[in-house]
Design a protein around this motif. Structure first.
Motif: not given
Length: 468
Positions: A96-97, A114, A118
């Motif tokens: 996702q990152v 982030e 999450s």
């Protein structure tokens, strides 16, 4: 709180990236892994809570990312500066990152913040936050779009697909332009129907092939996937001569993040208008190529491409392989279990004889522990010679008494018709449209989709291209 971090990054950026990571207040580097194997071993040992991986790390694929997530490791992906393809690949794998390997410290801090904040992060309590996916089996199918639309079709992956592609192209040319083109088809999430039956030969493949054929129309295409890791035979039943396994190529493409509509359309060859087939493994010893998560990605892609996907799986539902290893190991029955986990409907097929019915009753108990999907029981080859006069009544009474199953579909015995169809490499719909077995098959097909089928046509469907 500073989290322990593992790195597995290609040498060009590893040293400077590790230095910047060690300067962060969110994480501290505990091991700089030389390769993917060391990273997975460290994650399994619980050494780290965060892993930084690079897109060009040798051996990295979706299965490896999923394995890290299964160990409750948060994954930060990095790629070469300007490498948009590497960034897309990481995101397709479920990272996702993602950021560039030469990102400055503020960008890196922002990415780590982030990642740690999450929903996947559980603050060290060992488990995902409530209401979120932990990345376990089935999460890829339920919680996200299967495969983002790419900018262009990916090239063939060198798996001996060329001859089959030419055959499929020849079939498409034979049929002309029309509603059978998958490129123009717009569907929502399709239905996944898994055909399963207990040990023996109750007719799993015969039912799967003919249910798929009954549902297939040029404007309502169906994909038939052979995931039997013990004895794949859909290709032989339909006389598909090219033995390159479509499911293996599709699974590899899913692991590499390159399984898009164009690739899946190419791998799923068209045998009659509206019916496409992902052929199975020509040899049972190749079962390790079908990893659970890749199989679910393939089925997710199929459900995005066509209204109905019919899956033929093996009989065995045991998962004891996990007890024989102290690390994550491939599971021979993983393909069947993965398919059953994401199935919308399961057709359970048993044979209409004393041994077959006993196996069916026991199999229904076992099946209830591996899937929550709606099930329809189909008893195949119903004949008086095997169980006595009025076989339909006897079968229904036995299933009510021993399994509590009142709703059952019966498929009449038509060995001559089935033999003739297999000999010709065709379905009952093509070779024997008046077969008495079609009555039960069509009822099963209608049941899993919830729609009435058009009245059967007496004429044989257009013959498939000779190249297939």
């Amino acid at each position: 709180m500073s989290l322990p971090l593992l790195t597995a990054v290609t040498p060009r950026y590893e040293a400077q990236l590790a230095t910047r990571l060690d300067s962060s207040r969110a994480v501290h580097v505990v091991r700089r892994c030389a390769d993917l194997a060391e990273l997975l071993g460290s994650a399994a040992a619980g050494i780290g809570r965060v892993a930084v991986v690079s897109a060009d790390l040798r051996g990295l694929d979706r299965a490896a990312i999923q394995q890290l997530k299964d160990h409750d490791v948060l994954v930060l992906g990095v790629h070469r500066p300007g490498d948009e393809g590497g960034e897309r690949m990481l995101r397709r794998w479920g990272v996702q990152v993602v950021l560039s390997a030469d990102a400055e410290q503020p960008q890196l801090e922002g990415a780590l913040t982030e990642l740690v904040s999450s929903p996947q992060h559980d603050d060290g309590q060992g488990g995902s936050a409530p209401g979120t996916s932990s990345g376990g089996p089935g999460s890829a199918f339920r919680d996200r779009p299967a495969h983002p639309a790419p900018d262009r079709a990916d090239p063939a992956d060198g798996t001996g697909q060329g001859q089959r592609d030419e055959a499929a192209d020849e079939t498409d040319r034979h049929e002309g332009e029309g509603p059978s083109s998958l490129d123009a088809l717009e569907t929502g999430r399709g239905t996944v129907v898994v055909v399963w039956g207990p040990v023996g030969s109750p007719g799993r493949t015969t039912l799967a092939v003919n249910v798929a054929a009954e549902l297939a129309e040029p404007d309502q295409p169906v994909i038939l996937a052979d995931l039997d890791t013990y004895g794949a035979s859909v290709a032989q039943v339909l006389a598909v001569l090219d033995e390159a396994p479509g499911v293996a190529a599709a699974s590899r493409a899913a692991d590499q993040g390159s399984l898009d509509r164009a690739t899946l359309s190419r791998l799923a060859i068209q045998v009659v208008p509206g019916l496409r087939v992902l052929t199975g493994m020509p040899r049972p010893d190749r079962w390790p190529e079908l990893r659970d998560h890749a199989v679910q990605d393939v089925l997710s892609a199929c459900a995005d491409l066509v209204p109905v996907t019919v899956v033929d799986v093996g009989f065995c539902l045991e998962s004891d392989e996990e007890l024989s290893f102290d690390t994550t190991a491939p599971r021979r029955n993983g393909a069947a279990l993965a398919a059953l986990e994401v199935a919308d409907h399961v057709l359970v097929v048993g044979a209409a004889d004393p041994v077959g019915l006993q196996r069916l009753v026991r199999g229904l108990d076992q099946l209830a522990g591996v899937t929550a999907a709606a099930t329809t029981v189909v008893v195949n080859r119903v004949r008086a010679e095997a169980i006595g006069k009025n076989p339909a009544r006897l079968v229904r009474e036995a299933l009510v008494r021993f399994a509590g199953v009142e709703d059952v579909i019966l498929v009449a015995e038509d060995q001559a018709g089935v033999d003739a169809a297999v000999l010709a490499g065709r379905t009952l719909r093509e070779a024997r449209p008046s077969s008495p077995a079609r009555v039960g098959v069509r009822e099963a097909a209608s049941r899993v989709t919830g729609r009435e089928l058009a009245a059967p046509r007496r004429r044989v469907l257009a013959r498939r291209a000779a190249a297939v």
